[in-house]
Write a protein that holds these residues in place. Sequence first.
Motif, PDB file in Angstrom:
ATOM      1  N   SER A  30     101.478  19.681  33.338  1.00 35.73           N
ATOM      2  CA  SER A  30     100.448  19.392  34.341  1.00 35.73           C
ATOM      3  C   SER A  30     100.974  18.494  35.454  1.00 35.73           C
ATOM      4  N   ALA A  31     101.987  17.683  35.165  1.00 37.39           N
ATOM      5  CA  ALA A  31     102.564  16.819  36.192  1.00 37.39           C
ATOM      6  C   ALA A  31     103.303  17.623  37.260  1.00 37.39           C
ATOM      7  N   ALA A  32     103.682  18.869  36.941  1.00 45.44           N
ATOM      8  CA  ALA A  32     104.403  19.716  37.888  1.00 45.44           C
ATOM      9  C   ALA A  32     103.467  20.585  38.722  1.00 45.44           C
ATOM     10  N   LEU A  33     102.166  20.488  38.475  1.00 47.14           N
ATOM     11  CA  LEU A  33     101.200  21.306  39.215  1.00 47.14           C
ATOM     12  C   LEU A  33     100.857  20.673  40.554  1.00 47.14           C
ATOM     13  N   PRO A  34     100.465  21.497  41.524  1.00 50.55           N
ATOM     14  CA  PRO A  34      99.870  20.926  42.738  1.00 50.55           C
ATOM     15  C   PRO A  34      98.656  20.082  42.315  1.00 50.55           C
ATOM     16  N   ALA A  35      98.377  19.024  43.045  1.00 49.61           N
ATOM     17  CA  ALA A  35      97.338  18.063  42.659  1.00 49.61           C
ATOM     18  C   ALA A  35      95.984  18.722  42.399  1.00 49.61           C
ATOM     19  N   PHE A  36      95.577  19.674  43.236  1.00 46.13           N
ATOM     20  CA  PHE A  36      94.264  20.294  43.045  1.00 46.13           C
ATOM     21  C   PHE A  36      94.191  21.083  41.739  1.00 46.13           C
ATOM     22  N   LEU A  37      95.319  21.682  41.333  1.00 45.09           N
ATOM     23  CA  LEU A  37      95.329  22.418  40.066  1.00 45.09           C
ATOM     24  C   LEU A  37      95.380  21.471  38.868  1.00 45.09           C
ATOM     25  N   ALA A  38      96.097  20.375  39.004  1.00 45.91           N
ATOM     26  CA  ALA A  38      96.111  19.376  37.936  1.00 45.91           C
ATOM     27  C   ALA A  38      94.701  18.826  37.733  1.00 45.91           C
ATOM     28  N   ASP A  39      93.980  18.603  38.821  1.00 46.42           N
ATOM     29  CA  ASP A  39      92.589  18.139  38.719  1.00 46.42           C
ATOM     30  C   ASP A  39      91.710  19.194  38.055  1.00 46.42           C
ATOM     31  N   ARG A  40      91.880  20.451  38.444  1.00 48.95           N
ATOM     32  CA  ARG A  40      91.085  21.533  37.856  1.00 48.95           C
ATOM     33  C   ARG A  40      91.378  21.652  36.357  1.00 48.95           C
ATOM     34  N   LEU A  41      92.650  21.573  35.994  1.00 53.64           N
ATOM     35  CA  LEU A  41      93.043  21.634  34.589  1.00 53.64           C
ATOM     36  C   LEU A  41      92.372  20.507  33.803  1.00 53.64           C
ATOM     37  N   ALA A  42      92.402  19.293  34.348  1.00 58.46           N
ATOM     38  CA  ALA A  42      91.776  18.149  33.676  1.00 58.46           C
ATOM     39  C   ALA A  42      90.274  18.367  33.523  1.00 58.46           C
ATOM     40  N   THR A  43      89.630  18.941  34.533  1.00 56.97           N
ATOM     41  CA  THR A  43      88.192  19.222  34.467  1.00 56.97           C
ATOM     42  C   THR A  43      87.893  20.236  33.375  1.00 56.97           C
ATOM     43  N   TYR A  44      88.662  21.314  33.326  1.00 56.67           N
ATOM     44  CA  TYR A  44      88.459  22.334  32.299  1.00 56.67           C
ATOM     45  C   TYR A  44      88.629  21.734  30.900  1.00 56.67           C
ATOM     46  N   ARG A  45      89.672  20.934  30.733  1.00 57.53           N
ATOM     47  CA  ARG A  45      89.930  20.341  29.416  1.00 57.53           C
ATOM     48  C   ARG A  45      88.839  19.341  29.041  1.00 57.53           C
ATOM     49  N   ALA A  46      88.319  18.604  30.023  1.00 59.95           N
ATOM     50  CA  ALA A  46      87.238  17.653  29.761  1.00 59.95           C
ATOM     51  C   ALA A  46      85.976  18.381  29.289  1.00 59.95           C
ATOM     52  N   ARG A  47      85.814  19.632  29.698  1.00 63.22           N
ATOM     53  CA  ARG A  47      84.682  20.458  29.255  1.00 63.22           C
ATOM     54  C   ARG A  47      84.928  21.082  27.882  1.00 63.22           C
ATOM     55  N   GLY A  48      86.103  20.830  27.335  1.00 62.28           N
ATOM     56  CA  GLY A  48      86.422  21.384  26.027  1.00 62.28           C
ATOM     57  C   GLY A  48      87.056  22.762  26.071  1.00 62.28           C
ATOM     58  N   GLN A  49      87.436  23.221  27.254  1.00 64.75           N
ATOM     59  CA  GLN A  49      88.073  24.527  27.375  1.00 64.75           C
ATOM     60  C   GLN A  49      89.555  24.407  27.002  1.00 64.75           C
ATOM     61  N   GLY A  50      90.010  25.234  26.107  1.00 66.57           N
ATOM     62  CA  GLY A  50      91.390  25.195  25.638  1.00 66.57           C
ATOM     63  C   GLY A  50      92.325  25.938  26.573  1.00 66.57           C
ATOM     64  N   VAL A  51      92.543  25.384  27.749  1.00 66.23           N
ATOM     65  CA  VAL A  51      93.377  26.049  28.747  1.00 66.23           C
ATOM     66  C   VAL A  51      94.738  25.375  28.855  1.00 66.23           C
ATOM     67  N   ILE A  52      95.684  26.135  29.362  1.00 69.34           N
ATOM     68  CA  ILE A  52      97.026  25.627  29.617  1.00 69.34           C
ATOM     69  C   ILE A  52      97.381  25.927  31.075  1.00 69.34           C
ATOM     70  N   ALA A  53      98.415  25.276  31.551  1.00 67.38           N
ATOM     71  CA  ALA A  53      98.938  25.552  32.893  1.00 67.38           C
ATOM     72  C   ALA A  53     100.141  26.469  32.759  1.00 67.38           C
ATOM     73  N   MET A  54     100.207  27.450  33.645  1.00 67.51           N
ATOM     74  CA  MET A  54     101.356  28.354  33.667  1.00 67.51           C
ATOM     75  C   MET A  54     101.815  28.557  35.113  1.00 67.51           C
ATOM     76  N   ARG A  55     103.109  28.741  35.263  1.00 69.46           N
ATOM     77  CA  ARG A  55     103.721  28.922  36.576  1.00 69.46           C
ATOM     78  C   ARG A  55     104.619  30.154  36.522  1.00 69.46           C
ATOM     79  N   ARG A  56     104.640  30.872  37.654  1.00 71.60           N
ATOM     80  CA  ARG A  56     105.520  32.025  37.782  1.00 71.60           C
ATOM     81  C   ARG A  56     106.333  31.822  39.053  1.00 71.60           C
ATOM     82  N   PRO A  57     107.655  31.804  38.946  1.00 71.66           N
ATOM     83  CA  PRO A  57     108.456  31.653  40.161  1.00 71.66           C
ATOM     84  C   PRO A  57     108.344  32.906  41.038  1.00 71.66           C
TER      85      PRO A  57
END
Length: 140
Positions: free
Chosen positions: A111-138
């Motif tokens: 999550s530290a490698a994500l753009p800030a808005f996506l890191a925030d979205r990820l944190a929001t999803y996880r705070a809601r109890g959603q079991g999500v992960i971050a993925m990147r594709r070059p």
Amino acid sequence: MIELGIAMPRDAAALARLYRDAGYGAAVGAEDTVLVAKTAASLVGAVRLCREEGVLVLRGMQVRRDVQRQGIGSRLLATCLPYLARAEAFCLPYAHLEGFYATAGFMPADSAALPAFLADRLATYRARGQGVIAMRRPAG
């Protein structure tokens, strides 16, 4: 027979219904590229490619529940590949779908490698109890 292609304006109501029925609440933006899977009778799947703050994000992959496990999601993801090849891309899928998105070249991302808005979205999803992960594709 299922056909895949870019959503047309006439697909808007069916797309909204698919997302509503799936419990997916994000709105489709005017600039989004939406790829859809259709039968002769209805829209059965969709995925959005969004430019957010200059970053390409794959969002809203949904397949109608009664036609899941028939390869529609895999076909939609494969249809995304030419778009994904153009730029680095991110997605925030449920953790159990990591292997699915890996087939399109996405890899787990810290999550530290994500753009800030996506890191925030990820944190929001996880705070809601959603079991999500971050993925990147070059790009490429």
